[in-house]
Write a protein that holds these residues in place. Structure first.
Motif, PDB file in Angstrom:
ATOM      1  N   SER A  11       0.852  -1.180   0.000  1.00 52.21           N
ATOM      2  CA  SER A  11       0.000   0.000   0.000  1.00 52.21           C
ATOM      3  C   SER A  11       0.892   1.235   0.000  1.00 52.21           C
ATOM      4  O   SER A  11       1.943   1.240   0.646  1.00 52.21           O
ATOM      5  N   TYR A  13       0.651   5.719   0.118  1.00 52.48           N
ATOM      6  CA  TYR A  13      -0.232   6.871   0.269  1.00 52.48           C
ATOM      7  C   TYR A  13       0.566   8.157   0.130  1.00 52.48           C
ATOM      8  O   TYR A  13       1.792   8.137  -0.048  1.00 52.48           O
ATOM      9  N   VAL A  41      -2.052  -1.072  -3.574  1.00 51.01           N
ATOM     10  CA  VAL A  41      -3.212  -0.251  -3.229  1.00 51.01           C
ATOM     11  C   VAL A  41      -2.747   1.196  -3.087  1.00 51.01           C
ATOM     12  O   VAL A  41      -1.852   1.498  -2.290  1.00 51.01           O
ATOM     13  N   ASP A  43      -3.709   4.398  -1.666  1.00 48.35           N
ATOM     14  CA  ASP A  43      -4.649   4.788  -0.623  1.00 48.35           C
ATOM     15  C   ASP A  43      -4.865   6.300  -0.643  1.00 48.35           C
ATOM     16  O   ASP A  43      -4.265   7.041   0.128  1.00 48.35           O
ATOM     17  N   THR A  65      -2.594  -1.915  -9.982  1.00 47.35           N
ATOM     18  CA  THR A  65      -2.960  -0.884  -9.031  1.00 47.35           C
ATOM     19  C   THR A  65      -4.442  -0.957  -8.663  1.00 47.35           C
ATOM     20  O   THR A  65      -5.291  -1.198  -9.516  1.00 47.35           O
ATOM     21  N   ASN A  71      -8.118   8.562   1.304  1.00 48.82           N
ATOM     22  CA  ASN A  71      -7.251   7.816   2.216  1.00 48.82           C
ATOM     23  C   ASN A  71      -8.087   7.157   3.300  1.00 48.82           C
ATOM     24  O   ASN A  71      -8.759   7.836   4.082  1.00 48.82           O
ATOM     25  N   LEU A  74      -4.471   1.996   6.609  1.00 48.62           N
ATOM     26  CA  LEU A  74      -3.806   0.768   6.180  1.00 48.62           C
ATOM     27  C   LEU A  74      -4.711  -0.455   6.223  1.00 48.62           C
ATOM     28  O   LEU A  74      -4.724  -1.258   5.291  1.00 48.62           O
ATOM     29  N   ALA A  77      -7.239  -0.391   3.433  1.00 46.04           N
ATOM     30  CA  ALA A  77      -6.530  -0.465   2.150  1.00 46.04           C
ATOM     31  C   ALA A  77      -6.069  -1.892   1.872  1.00 46.04           C
ATOM     32  O   ALA A  77      -6.220  -2.412   0.761  1.00 46.04           O
ATOM     33  N   LEU A  78      -5.497  -2.544   2.892  1.00 44.70           N
ATOM     34  CA  LEU A  78      -5.035  -3.918   2.711  1.00 44.70           C
ATOM     35  C   LEU A  78      -6.202  -4.874   2.494  1.00 44.70           C
ATOM     36  O   LEU A  78      -6.086  -5.844   1.737  1.00 44.70           O
ATOM     37  N   GLY A  81      -7.053  -4.564  -1.054  1.00 45.12           N
ATOM     38  CA  GLY A  81      -6.020  -5.198  -1.858  1.00 45.12           C
ATOM     39  C   GLY A  81      -6.073  -6.706  -1.795  1.00 45.12           C
ATOM     40  O   GLY A  81      -5.872  -7.385  -2.814  1.00 45.12           O
ATOM     41  N   ARG A  92       3.579  -9.836   2.144  1.00 45.98           N
ATOM     42  CA  ARG A  92       3.379  -8.434   2.506  1.00 45.98           C
ATOM     43  C   ARG A  92       4.709  -7.693   2.490  1.00 45.98           C
ATOM     44  O   ARG A  92       5.767  -8.253   2.724  1.00 45.98           O
ATOM     45  N   SER A  95       6.097   0.162   1.920  1.00 48.88           N
ATOM     46  CA  SER A  95       6.571   1.023   0.832  1.00 48.88           C
ATOM     47  C   SER A  95       7.873   1.737   1.142  1.00 48.88           C
ATOM     48  O   SER A  95       8.378   2.478   0.296  1.00 48.88           O
TER      49      SER A  95
END
Length: 272
Positions: A11, A13, A41, A43, A65, A71, A74, A77-78, A81, A92, A95
């Motif tokens: 992820s 952002y 992802v 975010d 993507t 936003n 996490l 977002a995960l 994803g 996992r 970033s």
């Protein structure tokens, strides 16, 4: 070489560092075994610098993507994803961290020989600016029963190092809205579902801590999240009442200490 297709789930952002993000993707590109796809992802809104990093690696890492309009954090977002990952095995990664070139090779070799395992993590080396000079090793127990015991008081996995079976994660409810404890809460639910676990006792991921992370991990928001997470572990039957009281007595005060003291505790007493 192990021939297990897997997805790398990440992820990104808007506040992520473009250079750290580039370094992270480059470490994946240089791995001895690369993911079959990278599910990224996005975010919320990101700037052109992060977009350019994605485009620079889109073809070489087969980046898919998943864009979120705002936003959402996490955990959510995960969760989004996870449902977009093609393969049963998912790795996992964060970033701003660095993969050891043989990370995926060693993890896949392990799951090939231990087909009953549902989640496999590794140790990590924590660094500030250069992964060749890490200041601490975050060790985790290696055997399943040790992991269960350890999880009663501390997170038994380094989240940026894990590989897991998608089906096992979904049975455990996937990532939920456990603010600041998205991964720890997931591991506890997986353990409660009888998932088989292990850690490889080698540094196969280098985790960046030189961005004030240790100092920021405090205050009332973190303390409240700590209380909520521990209460949920008790409510699930993972902790006894005594274990709950002990954890709250040890963990909550650390969240309320001044940042510099908390940083000292993290580095001198919770790392090796």
């Amino acid at each position: 070489m192990c021939e297990i297709d897997f997805t790398l789930l990440m992820s990104v952002y808007g506040k992520d560092s473009p250079q750290a993000f580039r370094d992270a993707l480059e470490s994946v590109r240089c791995a001895t075994i690369k993911p079959s796809e990278l599910c990224l992802v996005i975010d919320g809104i990101i700037d052109d610098r992060l977009e350019s990093v994605i485009e620079a690696y889109r073809e070489s890492l087969n980046i898919k993507t998943v864009r979120l309009a705002t936003n959402v954090g996490l955990g959510k977002a995960l969760s989004e994803g996870l449902h977009n990952c093609k393969h049963e095995w998912i790795a996992r990664f964060d970033s701003d961290d660095i993969c050891h070139p043989k990370r995926f090779e060693q993890q896949l070799a392990f799951v090939s020989k231990n087909q009953d395992v549902d989640i496999i993590g590794t140790w990590v080396g924590e660094f500030e600016s250069d992964p060749d000079f890490f200041h601490a090793i975050k060790k985790t127990p290696t055997l399943h029963l040790e992991i269960i015991k350890f999880a009663k008081s501390r997170n038994p996995f380094n989240h940026m190092s894990v590989m897991y079976k998608k089906s096992s994660v979904l049975v455990a409810g996937g990532y939920q809205d456990d603010y600041l404890y998205e991964d720890y809460a997931l591991w506890v639910r997986m353990l409660q579902k009888g998932c088989v676990t292990a850690n490889i006792p080698e540094i196969l991921v280098y985790a960046r801590t030189g961005n004030g992370m240790e100092i920021r991990r405090g205050g009332l928001k973190y303390a409240k999240s700590e209380i909520k997470a521990q209460w949920n572990f008790y409510r699930l039957g993972f902790l006894s009442k005594l274990e709950l009281v002990k954890n709250l007595a040890v963990r909550v005060p650390v969240r309320l200490l001044p940042g510099s003291i908390r940083k000292f505790i993290y580095r001198k007493t919770l790392r090796r």
